[in-house]
Design an enzyme around this catalytic site. Structure first.
Site: not given
Lengths: 406, 658
Positions: B389, B470
């Site tokens: 994205d 992350d």
């Protein structure tokens, strides 16, 4: 001539292939000096390519070309029939649950009664090239070419990355490995064994992997020790293989056994060199102990980083078995470990191209017995191995020589 | 109003009667009028809150739907494949379409290609596109036109469908509440007679050919506000055309063969499948001179958002210096359509069996993708990691090519990232400027192989740990004080608004106004000064040059920074110790930048732009740069708002309005 046509085809598509046909390379090797110096002008005779053969073999580096549909269309237009052998990508085989990647391993282009066998080489972790086995799928034409006679594809193979040389023979410009004789030497024992990833996964289902920080640290150290050892021995030209616990780790779980605490290598005594000890010392691995002597039961241990030890066992070949020795420091007792005869194959382990016994199962079973699949944390090297034999005691007057501890 | 709202009208009703009772009780009292007013205001307030909750619930429902794509996929798999055989030797398709409050289904030649009777989901207009020659399902969508803006998405989608395709519509539950005139007109133009008059809780089915005949339409009106129209079942026949008629006559090239394969399989990609003027699928951007990242593998991490992937790959393949042979798309799941997109662009794609759930699933997918990347490219020292994205800036590879040697040589670096968390339209200015930051922004970044192989891979979170990869990478145990290099103006743009941790509101607030570089070939400034020690010299130089702002003014006000351009200003905020971000967070909030956690800091210093001036914020006394503060200046302290009950709700509601 078919080869000429084929070379025309691939050069029109800018595909850099090189000649690896053992028969032709053999002939070329004999005349190598002459060929290198000759200007490559027109020659009348056809000395190398024209002998009656069923096929000629070329190699192709995967990363140097894009899998193009166009090549096959042109090939067809030129009258070639072609066959493509694809299979799973072994570089992803070690990973669970990936799919979508089948890669071409071999191509065969046939024109009239001659065929070109194009072997695709892939770069793999450990800085080497790999080619796959040639296996026909059910629907394929088994008589397309005499498959059994092909020089490549019976087994997968591992090679060093070759330096190439452009030569002109029989009025054709082709690339060949710079040193044909060493390529042919390499080819004769290039057989490659893939790690048994599926069995390794099953093993970890049964015995979940140790993910503790200690285990991670040990694996990291063992890996760098193995890399250093491989570098040192390769520089000396000493052939070695994974032995004992390290070999078991590769065979059973495709990884270093975290509780093994050392790295074990095997070397044939005929490959022993006196330089080994200084070379390791220079590499930062001091000698920890030396047991036995070159004539009998030699074993070297080097001290790696933080208590990780590198053991090198020397193997002695008899008519129908191979053995290595062990020595108990405090009593001077000798032990002998017997193995059935084996040959060496390449494999990949912790991003390294290394040897293992091709007959790994027999080797591991000799060492660890039929229950090698079950992890054992307490291991006594004198009594646990199922192939251990008591082998007498060193004479006291030799102790100073055959039992050296630093 | 915690549960689903089959009849939103009822509860306000109840409230009114309760209110009336109360009113009667107070009838004879003197303050009646005043009380009535207060009551009315209260009632209004309650209604507003109820409505906000309703909106939030709807969002949550939509979000939960997102979470189980695998299940959808299984259905699709089963159903898409089946009709192929009976269809191929037949010229006529029997189509059945059913619409009702709680169930919809579509069957073609007796094979169900859509069936949705799940509770509390699938509300709105379901659209199916069939290939007019083969009868294959090319696209399946549902637009929840009970909710706002979904009708716009439907119009967009219908416009992208090629002429001649067969379109099937059916409503589940409610599909008219936010179906605006534009959308109704589009449906009308497809031949629907009913669409312009569709109203609250009507049931409706329609089958037609785009730009051609109507095969059938059925409608059942809802008799009253609180009830639904009767279920309708439409049975009709569709005549198939020949394959030649269904395909475009593009010149026979390898590219067009890929295009043809793609366009006969899926729908909703617009001009790439246009017969007359198809948009290119090969881009040949200018090569990059002295490209240091030509041989760096690029891993594109993807899920099942094929339209996103399509947009992403287009921008990636248009970036200067791209090397398509180094790109691998890793798809989390056996989804067909993302793979079709990958093949359209002639790239290689690998599918990965999903392991675990939610965040852990994403983490496992990341691990598999990174391991596979380094296995496939054993020579690589780095890998570029992208997500499906992201838009990729035209100078993305140029940016990396100029900075990658730092990652190779400077051990104190953790990554290079294309994303500046604080780089918004109003806070980023200089495309040639780089920063060092203590956070790991992700969203288009470079990973060093040794970092992955030696440190991260061996202790990557296992599937049972539901961690974000992350977040895990940002933990001190992993980062070990190392920093990332980022550009002032981001080289990636995060456009995804559906995703595991993403929704429209969140995207609007934090991502939409992010600055994105569109200038090609930007020459980066002073790259060597990004090395560990050189950077300190640079910061000291900057601080030495900086003008101290008036600390008596409100830093949130625009007037805090003078109306100049190209100057360097510094302000000091209170920061008691290394982890005290109280004032920073308030400042970030009022500057409308990332405030959800601390990003973009370097030793208690933040660098951004305000009104085209470089604007430095130093946390005193925690930052080593505090020594630059003259003793006369008192660091600004901003208090966090008092924790009021429900304070968050009006904030969200306010954002909803924009």
């Amino acid at each position: 001539h078919v080869v000429r046509k084929f070379l025309g085809l691939i050069s029109s598509h800018n595909i850099p292939v090189y000649l690896i046909d053992p028969l032709i390379l053999g002939l070329v090797d004999k005349d190598i000096e002459k060929i290198k110096t000759s200007p490559g002008g027109p020659s009348l005779e056809c000395k190398y390519f024209c002998a009656p053969r069923d096929f000629t073999t070329f190699a192709l580096l995967d990363k140097t070309w894009k899998h193009e549909v166009g090549l096959f269309r042109t090939a067809e237009k030129m009258g070639f029939q072609w066959l493509k052998i694809i299979n799973k990508d072994p570089r992803l085989d070690g990973m669970e649950d990936l799919s979508g990647i089948e890669i071409p391993l071999h191509y065969i282009f046939k024109l009239a009664s001659h065929a070109i066998h194009l072997v695709v080489f892939y770069e793999r972790s450990g800085n080497y090239l790999w080619h796959g086995p040639l296996r026909l799928k059910q629907h394929m034409d088994r008589k397309f070419v005499p498959f059994r006679k092909l020089h490549f594809g019976r087994y997968p193979g591992a090679y060093e990355k070759p330096e190439l040389l452009l030569i002109s023979i029989d009025d054709l410009k082709v690339q060949i490995p710079k040193n044909p004789s060493s390529f042919l030497e390499e080819m004769s024992h290039s057989r490659f064994l893939e790690c048994r990833y599926r069995e390794a996964r099953a093993f970890f289902q049964l015995y979940p992997d140790d993910a503790s920080l200690d285990a991670v640290e040990f694996r990291k150290k063992a890996k760098s020790l193995l890399h250093l050892a491989a570098l040192t021995l390769n520089n000396l030209g000493v052939k070695f293989w994974l032995s004992s616990g390290t070999c078991l780790g590769w065979y059973r779980q495709c990884s270093v056994i975290p509780h093994s605490k050392d790295v074990d290598l095997g070397v044939f005594i005929r490959d022993y060199k006196a330089d080994i000890i200084p070379a390791f010392q220079k590499a930062g691995l001091p000698l920890k102990h030396k047991f036995g002597k070159v004539e009998d039961s030699l074993e070297l241990s080097f001290q790696g980083e933080d208590d990780v030890k590198l053991d090198i066992f020397f193997f002695y070949e008899e008519d129908d078995y191979i053995w290595n020795g062990g020595t108990q420091a405090k009593s001077g007792k000798k032990f002998k470990y017997l193995f059935p005869k084996f040959t060496l194959c390449w494999t990949e382990f912790v991003e390294l191209k290394v040897h293992v016994p091709c007959e790994t199962l027999q080797y591991v079973e000799a060492n660890y017995g039929p229950d090698w699949k079950v992890p054992v944390k307490t291991w006594d090297w004198k009594s646990s191995p199922s192939n251990a034999q008591y082998n007498g005691v060193w004479p006291i007057n030799e102790w100073e020589d055959v039992i050296q501890i630093y | 109003m915690d549960e689903w709202k089959p009849n939103p009208a009822i509860k306000p009703h109840k409230k009114r009667s309760w209110y009336l009772a109360w009113k009667y009780k107070l009838m004879n009292q003197r303050a009646l009028r005043k009380l009535c007013q207060t009551g009315a205001v209260l009632f209004l307030l309650v209604t507003v809150i109820v409505n906000i909750k309703l909106i939030l619930d709807t969002r949550r429902a939509a979000y939960e739907e997102e979470e189980e794509p695998a299940q959808d996929y299984d259905d699709e798999m089963l159903n898409v494949e089946v009709p192929r055989h009976p269809v191929s030797n037949k010229k006529v398709l029997d189509v059945e379409v059913y619409s009702s409050r709680s169930k919809v289904y579509v069957a073609v030649d007796g094979t169900t290609i859509l069936e949705d009777e799940a509770r509390e989901q699938g509300r709105g207009i379901h659209v199916i596109v069939l290939n007019q020659a083969t009868g294959h399902v090319m696209a399946k969508r549902v637009f929840d036109t009970y909710s706002p803006h979904e009708d716009e998405a439907m119009v967009l989608f219908l416009n992208m469908v090629a002429r001649g395709r067969i379109l099937i519509f059916t409503i589940k539950d409610e599909g008219s509440f936010h179906l605006k005139d534009t959308a109704k007109n589009v449906l009308k133009s497809l031949g629907s007679q009913v669409a312009p008059f569709l109203s609250w809780r009507d049931m409706w089915t329609f089958v037609g050919k785009k730009g051609g005949e109507v095969y059938g339409e059925k409608h059942a009106k809802s008799p009253a506000l609180s009830t639904w129209g009767d279920p309708v079942l439409l049975k009709t026949e569709v005549h198939l055309t020949s394959v030649e008629d269904a395909e475009c006559r593009w010149p026979d090239t390898e590219l067009n063969r890929r295009r043809k394969r793609f366009c006969s399989k899926v729908e909703g990609y617009g001009s790439v499948c246009s017969c007359k003027d198809p948009t290119p699928i090969e881009f040949n951007p200018d090569p990059l001179k002295d490209n240091k990242v030509f041989d760096v593998p690029v891993a594109v991490i993807a899920g099942n958002r094929p339209n996103y992937l399509y947009r992403m790959l287009r921008s990636l393949l248009s970036a200067q210096g791209v090397n398509p042979q180094m790109i691998t798309v890793f798809i989390d799941g056996y989804y067909e359509e993302p793979m079709d997109v990958v093949e359209l662009f002639g790239l290689s794609g690998i599918q990965h069996t999903p392991i675990s759930i939610k965040n852990a699933r994403v983490s496992q997918h990341y691990k598999a993708s990174l391991t596979a990347t380094f296995n496939l490219f054993p020579d690589a020292k780095f890998a570029v990691v992208l997500e499906e994205d992201l838009d990729i800036s035209v100078d993305f590879f140029s940016f990396l090519s100029q900075s990658i040697h730092l990652l190779e040589e400077d051990e104190s670096l953790y990554c290079i990232s294309a994303w500046n968390d604080q780089g918004y339209e109003h806070t980023a200015e200089d495309p040639s400027l780089l920063y060092r930051v203590e956070t790991m922004p992700g969203l288009g970044w470079v990973l060093r192989k040794s970092l992955y192989k030696d440190e991260l891979e061996p202790k990557w979170p296992t599937p049972e740990k539901l961690w974000d990869w992350d977040m895990w990478m940002r933990m001190p145990e992993q980062r070990k004080g190392r920093e990332c290099i980022i550009p002032d103006i981001s080289r990636s743009y995060h456009f995804g608004i559906v995703g595991l941790n993403m929704n429209g509101y969140f995207h609007e607030a934090y991502f939409k106004k992010h600055k994105f570089n569109t200038v090609p070939n930007v020459q980066l400034k002073n790259v060597e000064s990004l090395r560990k020690d050189a950077y300190e010299t640079e910061i000291h130089r900057l601080l030495g040059e900086a003008e101290i702002l008036d600390h008596s003014k409100n830093p949130c006000e625009d007037s805090f920074v003078p109306d100049t351009e190209g100057k360097v200003y510094v302000m000091f905020i209170r920061m008691e110790q290394e982890a005290d971000f109280t004032t920073w967070t308030q400042l970030a909030k009022c500057l409308h930048i990332w405030d959800l956690d601390v990003r973009g800091n370097h030793k208690g210093l933040w660098r951004l732009f305000r009104k085209k001036n470089h604007f430095l914020v130093v946390g005193v006394p925690a930052s080593p740069y505090s020594s630059k503060k003259p003793s006369s200046v008192t660091p600004i302290y901003m208090e966090p708002p008092a924790k009021e009950e429900g304070a968050a709700v009006p904030a969200v509601a306010a954002a909803e309005q924009t």
